[in-house]
Enzyme design. Structure first.
Site, PDB file in Angstrom:
ATOM      1  N   HIS A 137       8.403   3.204   8.682  1.00 12.39           N
ATOM      2  CA  HIS A 137       8.314   2.770  10.192  1.00 12.39           C
ATOM      3  C   HIS A 137       7.237   2.995  10.802  1.00 12.39           C
ATOM      4  CE1 HIS A 137       9.846   0.110  13.529  1.00 12.39           C
ATOM      5  NE2 HIS A 137       9.704   0.737  14.814  1.00 12.39           N
TER       6      HIS A 137
ATOM      7  N   SER B 216       0.859  -1.460   0.175  1.00 14.78           N
ATOM      8  CA  SER B 216      -0.121   0.077   0.253  1.00 14.78           C
ATOM      9  C   SER B 216       0.723   1.317   0.057  1.00 14.78           C
ATOM     10  CB  SER B 216      -0.881  -0.232   1.430  1.00 14.78           C
ATOM     11  OG  SER B 216      -0.306  -0.027   2.523  1.00 14.78           O
TER      12      SER B 216
ATOM     13  N   MET C 137      10.491  -6.611   4.012  1.00 11.06           N
ATOM     14  CA  MET C 137      10.756  -7.615   6.016  1.00 11.06           C
ATOM     15  C   MET C 137      11.588  -8.066   5.886  1.00 11.06           C
ATOM     16  SD  MET C 137       8.071  -5.888   7.051  1.00 11.06           S
ATOM     17  CE  MET C 137       7.348  -6.378   8.800  1.00 11.06           C
TER      18      MET C 137
ATOM     19  N   ASP D  55      15.560   0.868  11.945  1.00 12.02           N
ATOM     20  CA  ASP D  55      15.034   1.457  11.896  1.00 12.02           C
ATOM     21  C   ASP D  55      15.998   2.661  12.952  1.00 12.02           C
ATOM     22  OD1 ASP D  55      12.748  -0.657  13.109  1.00 12.02           O
ATOM     23  OD2 ASP D  55      12.790  -0.083  10.985  1.00 12.02           O
TER      24      ASP D  55
HETATM   25  C1  GRF Z   1       3.206  -0.654   6.962  1.00  7.08           C
HETATM   26  O1  GRF Z   1       3.252  -0.531   8.165  1.00  7.08           O
HETATM   27  C2  GRF Z   1       4.396   0.184   6.841  1.00  7.08           C
HETATM   28  O2  GRF Z   1       4.357   0.602   8.261  1.00  7.08           O
HETATM   29  C3  GRF Z   1       5.389  -1.189   7.720  1.00  7.08           C
HETATM   30  O3  GRF Z   1       4.594  -2.533   6.635  1.00  7.08           O
HETATM   31  C4  GRF Z   1       3.556  -2.272   6.932  1.00  7.08           C
HETATM   32  C5  GRF Z   1       2.862  -2.290   5.739  1.00  7.08           C
HETATM   33  O4  GRF Z   1       3.220  -1.748   4.778  1.00  7.08           O
HETATM   34  N1  GRF Z   1       7.000  -0.985   6.676  1.00  7.08           N
HETATM   35  P1  GRF Z   1       2.359  -2.285   2.974  1.00  7.08           P
HETATM   36  O5  GRF Z   1       1.064  -2.149   3.235  1.00  7.08           O
HETATM   37  O6  GRF Z   1       2.895  -3.393   2.150  1.00  7.08           O
HETATM   38  O7  GRF Z   1       3.448  -0.827   2.315  1.00  7.08           O
END
Ligand code: GRF
Length: 193
Positions: free
Chosen positions: A108, A12, A89, A144
């Protein structure tokens, strides 16, 4: 500026950056989306927008170094000016980070330096915080902990769960990341001032 976005899940934040880049006067374009998971939902969303994608499953590589070398080789072909980690991740090694010193951004879901690492929303609730939020920062070797580019705060509301708080923070992540990338891509902000 040429930007490559790294995702591991729904993407997202990547989509928010893609939307921002679509504006004529925005100083960046996304030239590729990379994932460490072939099943990452963000890959097809990026492809649907005509953005080149590439997935590098960790299990296809003997070790972390080989996995990262394959990703780095591919990233080089895209000639990026900036890398944006967005729900990625996996930790990058110092070698990778130094290759793009001062040119890697990450988002983050906490008000760093508070709550680095995982489960940030539950930890904020457990600590009785009345505010939470997100941070876009430059990536350095420590997890982070690089220089902060932009933060946005949201209130913690009565009865919040980690899920309701995460949803509230996620909506401001999108605007925060788009603005932070603009600040860096335009040259307004550089690591090290
Ligand atoms: C989000 O909370 C972001 O801050 C963390 O991963 C989560 C999902 O991110 N790093 P996304 O919807 O895949 O961009």
């Amino acid at each position: 500026k040429r930007v490559v976005v790294f995702i591991s899940g729904g993407g997202s934040n990547m989509l928010a950056l893609a939307d921002a880049c679509a504006a004529e006067d925005y100083p960046a374009e996304i030239v590729g989306v990379i994932s460490d998971r072939a099943t990452a939902g963000g890959l097809e969303k990026a492809a649907a927008r005509g953005i080149p994608t590439a997935a590098f499953e960790r299990r296809d590589y003997a070790d972390k170094a080989a996995h990262e070398a394959a990703i780095l080789d591919h990233v080089e072909t895209l000639r990026p000016d900036l890398l944006c980690l967005a729900g990625y991740m996996r930790l990058l090694t110092g070698a990778f980070i130094s290759r793009y010193e001062g040119r890697i951004l990450n988002i983050h879901p906490s008000l760093l330096p508070e709550f680095p690492g995982l489960h940030t929303h539950q930890r904020a609730l457990d600590a009785g915080r009345t505010e939470a939020g997100c941070t876009v920062h430059f990536v350095t070797e420590g997890m982070d902990e690089g220089p902060v580019i932009l933060q946005t705060r949201v209130p913690v509301l009565e009865g919040d769960t980690a899920e309701t708080l995460a949803a509230r923070v996620l909506t401001v992540e999108h605007k925060t990341y788009a603005e932070a990338l603009r600040m860096v891509a335009s040259g307004d902000v550089r690591m090290g001032g």
